[in-house]
Design a protein around this motif. Structure first.
Motif, PDB file in Angstrom:
ATOM      1  N   MET A   1       0.773  -1.188  -0.046  1.00  0.00           N
ATOM      2  CA  MET A   1       0.223  -0.187   0.124  1.00  0.00           C
ATOM      3  C   MET A   1       0.865   1.097  -0.031  1.00  0.00           C
ATOM      4  SD  MET A   1      -3.175   1.002   2.384  1.00  0.00           S
ATOM      5  CE  MET A   1      -4.093  -0.323   1.871  1.00  0.00           C
ATOM      6  N   THR A   2       0.708   2.334  -0.687  1.00  0.00           N
ATOM      7  CA  THR A   2       1.169   3.484  -0.775  1.00  0.00           C
ATOM      8  C   THR A   2       0.085   4.602  -0.591  1.00  0.00           C
ATOM      9  OG1 THR A   2       0.789   3.815  -3.348  1.00  0.00           O
ATOM     10  CG2 THR A   2       2.770   2.633  -2.617  1.00  0.00           C
ATOM     11  N   THR A   3       0.732   5.727  -0.191  1.00  0.00           N
ATOM     12  CA  THR A   3       0.110   7.112  -0.029  1.00  0.00           C
ATOM     13  C   THR A   3       0.458   8.065  -1.002  1.00  0.00           C
ATOM     14  OG1 THR A   3       1.407   7.949   1.644  1.00  0.00           O
ATOM     15  CG2 THR A   3       0.010   6.463   2.445  1.00  0.00           C
ATOM     16  N   MET A   4      -0.484   8.873  -1.281  1.00  0.00           N
ATOM     17  CA  MET A   4      -0.482  10.151  -2.229  1.00  0.00           C
ATOM     18  C   MET A   4      -0.945  11.302  -1.530  1.00  0.00           C
ATOM     19  SD  MET A   4      -1.856   8.417  -5.511  1.00  0.00           S
ATOM     20  CE  MET A   4      -1.453   9.595  -6.762  1.00  0.00           C
ATOM     21  N   ARG A   5       0.020  12.365  -1.372  1.00  0.00           N
ATOM     22  CA  ARG A   5      -0.540  13.592  -0.647  1.00  0.00           C
ATOM     23  C   ARG A   5      -1.410  14.440  -1.410  1.00  0.00           C
ATOM     24  NH1 ARG A   5      -0.307  18.751  -0.056  1.00  0.00           N
ATOM     25  NH2 ARG A   5      -0.157  19.696   1.979  1.00  0.00           N
ATOM     26  N   LEU A   6      -2.790  14.637  -0.653  1.00  0.00           N
ATOM     27  CA  LEU A   6      -3.678  15.457  -1.638  1.00  0.00           C
ATOM     28  C   LEU A   6      -3.526  16.685  -1.147  1.00  0.00           C
ATOM     29  CD1 LEU A   6      -6.578  13.120  -1.303  1.00  0.00           C
ATOM     30  CD2 LEU A   6      -5.113  13.299  -3.048  1.00  0.00           C
ATOM     31  N   CYS A   7      -3.543  17.265   0.259  1.00  0.00           N
ATOM     32  CA  CYS A   7      -3.634  18.651   0.732  1.00  0.00           C
ATOM     33  C   CYS A   7      -3.369  18.538   2.136  1.00  0.00           C
ATOM     34  CB  CYS A   7      -5.021  19.197   0.344  1.00  0.00           C
ATOM     35  SG  CYS A   7      -6.475  18.696   1.466  1.00  0.00           S
ATOM     36  N   ALA A  96     -15.752   4.152  -1.364  1.00  0.00           N
ATOM     37  CA  ALA A  96     -15.102   4.843  -0.105  1.00  0.00           C
ATOM     38  C   ALA A  96     -13.594   4.729  -0.391  1.00  0.00           C
ATOM     39  CB  ALA A  96     -15.444   4.223   1.281  1.00  0.00           C
ATOM     40  N   LEU A  97     -12.821   5.697   0.079  1.00  0.00           N
ATOM     41  CA  LEU A  97     -11.444   5.601   0.139  1.00  0.00           C
ATOM     42  C   LEU A  97     -10.622   5.876   1.453  1.00  0.00           C
ATOM     43  CD1 LEU A  97     -11.008   7.596  -3.414  1.00  0.00           C
ATOM     44  CD2 LEU A  97     -11.071   5.034  -3.163  1.00  0.00           C
ATOM     45  N   ALA A  98      -9.658   5.154   1.478  1.00  0.00           N
ATOM     46  CA  ALA A  98      -8.875   5.412   2.790  1.00  0.00           C
ATOM     47  C   ALA A  98      -7.989   6.645   2.852  1.00  0.00           C
ATOM     48  CB  ALA A  98      -8.117   4.209   3.177  1.00  0.00           C
ATOM     49  N   LEU A  99      -8.124   7.465   4.125  1.00  0.00           N
ATOM     50  CA  LEU A  99      -7.117   8.526   3.976  1.00  0.00           C
ATOM     51  C   LEU A  99      -6.180   8.143   5.129  1.00  0.00           C
ATOM     52  CD1 LEU A  99      -9.639  11.477   3.862  1.00  0.00           C
ATOM     53  CD2 LEU A  99      -8.080  10.565   2.159  1.00  0.00           C
ATOM     54  N   GLN A 100      -5.092   8.829   5.245  1.00  0.00           N
ATOM     55  CA  GLN A 100      -4.196   8.984   6.338  1.00  0.00           C
ATOM     56  C   GLN A 100      -3.737  10.330   6.587  1.00  0.00           C
ATOM     57  OE1 GLN A 100      -0.123   7.582   5.803  1.00  0.00           O
ATOM     58  NE2 GLN A 100      -0.553   6.156   7.518  1.00  0.00           N
ATOM     59  N   VAL A 101      -4.278  10.966   7.808  1.00  0.00           N
ATOM     60  CA  VAL A 101      -3.838  12.315   8.134  1.00  0.00           C
ATOM     61  C   VAL A 101      -2.528  12.282   9.019  1.00  0.00           C
ATOM     62  CG1 VAL A 101      -4.761  14.455   9.411  1.00  0.00           C
ATOM     63  CG2 VAL A 101      -6.362  12.882   8.518  1.00  0.00           C
ATOM     64  N   GLN A 102      -1.331  12.890   8.806  1.00  0.00           N
ATOM     65  CA  GLN A 102      -0.192  13.090   9.312  1.00  0.00           C
ATOM     66  C   GLN A 102      -0.365  13.947  10.470  1.00  0.00           C
ATOM     67  OE1 GLN A 102       2.359  11.086   8.139  1.00  0.00           O
ATOM     68  NE2 GLN A 102       1.093  10.359   6.581  1.00  0.00           N
ATOM     69  N   PRO A 103       0.538  13.792  11.523  1.00  0.00           N
ATOM     70  CA  PRO A 103       0.658  14.473  12.669  1.00  0.00           C
ATOM     71  C   PRO A 103       0.631  16.144  12.210  1.00  0.00           C
ATOM     72  CG  PRO A 103       2.146  12.727  12.868  1.00  0.00           C
ATOM     73  CD  PRO A 103       1.630  12.692  11.394  1.00  0.00           C
ATOM     74  N   ASN A 104       1.420  16.412  11.031  1.00  0.00           N
ATOM     75  CA  ASN A 104       1.532  17.788  10.878  1.00  0.00           C
ATOM     76  C   ASN A 104       0.188  18.388   9.956  1.00  0.00           C
ATOM     77  OD1 ASN A 104       1.500  16.632   8.295  1.00  0.00           O
ATOM     78  ND2 ASN A 104       3.528  17.582   7.442  1.00  0.00           N
ATOM     79  N   HIS A 108      -2.974  12.196   3.200  1.00  0.00           N
ATOM     80  CA  HIS A 108      -2.692  11.578   2.171  1.00  0.00           C
ATOM     81  C   HIS A 108      -3.675  10.354   1.833  1.00  0.00           C
ATOM     82  CE1 HIS A 108       1.640  12.047   2.121  1.00  0.00           C
ATOM     83  NE2 HIS A 108       1.236  12.992   3.439  1.00  0.00           N
ATOM     84  N   LEU A 109      -3.827  10.110   0.651  1.00  0.00           N
ATOM     85  CA  LEU A 109      -4.831   9.089   0.018  1.00  0.00           C
ATOM     86  C   LEU A 109      -4.043   7.848   0.055  1.00  0.00           C
ATOM     87  CD1 LEU A 109      -7.185   8.188  -1.413  1.00  0.00           C
ATOM     88  CD2 LEU A 109      -6.160   8.603  -3.504  1.00  0.00           C
ATOM     89  N   LYS A 110      -4.531   6.788   0.720  1.00  0.00           N
ATOM     90  CA  LYS A 110      -4.088   5.445   0.917  1.00  0.00           C
ATOM     91  C   LYS A 110      -4.557   4.659  -0.354  1.00  0.00           C
ATOM     92  CE  LYS A 110      -3.786   4.439   5.945  1.00  0.00           C
ATOM     93  NZ  LYS A 110      -4.489   3.708   6.924  1.00  0.00           N
ATOM     94  N   THR A 111      -3.486   3.900  -1.156  1.00  0.00           N
ATOM     95  CA  THR A 111      -4.050   3.289  -2.201  1.00  0.00           C
ATOM     96  C   THR A 111      -3.209   2.089  -2.298  1.00  0.00           C
ATOM     97  OG1 THR A 111      -2.012   4.417  -3.525  1.00  0.00           O
ATOM     98  CG2 THR A 111      -4.304   5.404  -3.611  1.00  0.00           C
ATOM     99  N   THR A 112      -4.126   1.152  -3.048  1.00  0.00           N
ATOM    100  CA  THR A 112      -3.734  -0.087  -3.084  1.00  0.00           C
ATOM    101  C   THR A 112      -3.366  -0.245  -4.752  1.00  0.00           C
ATOM    102  OG1 THR A 112      -5.733  -0.941  -3.742  1.00  0.00           O
ATOM    103  CG2 THR A 112      -5.237  -1.228  -1.515  1.00  0.00           C
TER     104      THR A 112
END
Length: 119
Positions: A1-7, A96-104, A108-112
């Motif tokens: 699984m990878t992530t892509m920064r969105l905003c 639905a799509l999975a997100l990951q919110v960084q501490p800062n 990021h969008l989690k993608t398979t």
């Protein structure tokens, strides 16, 4: 699984929605609805015909801001579940799509591998 920064979280309007084009193909394929600290990410594709949801850039919600609306035919969807509650795709759901919110605050969008080819 990878992530892509969105905003960044601050770039999402409170009680609003915003679309993203993570693959830079010229059309939003993902959108996020923000309700306070809760974020809901969906594929920008109506389950009825696969058409984009917004009727104009970032216009995903009804006037009250309490439902997602398909600009193509007016179907309405629950923000938190993606379930169609009114319209021709009644009972169907958004993807639905999975997100990951960084501490800062970066989102990021989690993608398979499968999602990477479709989003």
């Amino acid at each position: 699984m990878t992530t892509m920064r969105l905003c960044h979280l601050n770039e999402l309007p409170e009680g609003g929605a915003r679309g993203f084009d993570p693959k830079r193909r010229g059309q939003d394929t993902v959108f996020i609805v923000r309700q306070g600290e809760r974020l809901f990410a969906w594929a920008d594709r109506c389950p009825h015909h696969g058409t984009p949801m917004a009727w104009r850039k970032d216009a995903y919600l009804n006037a009250a801001g309490d439902r997602i609306v398909c600009g193509a035919h007016g179907a309405q969807f629950a923000i938190d579940t993606g379930l169609c509650t009114l319209g021709p795709c009644l009972g169907d759901s958004l993807t639905a799509l999975a997100l990951q919110v960084q501490p800062n605050g970066d989102i990021h969008l989690k993608t398979t591998e499968e999602q990477e080819t479709s989003t």
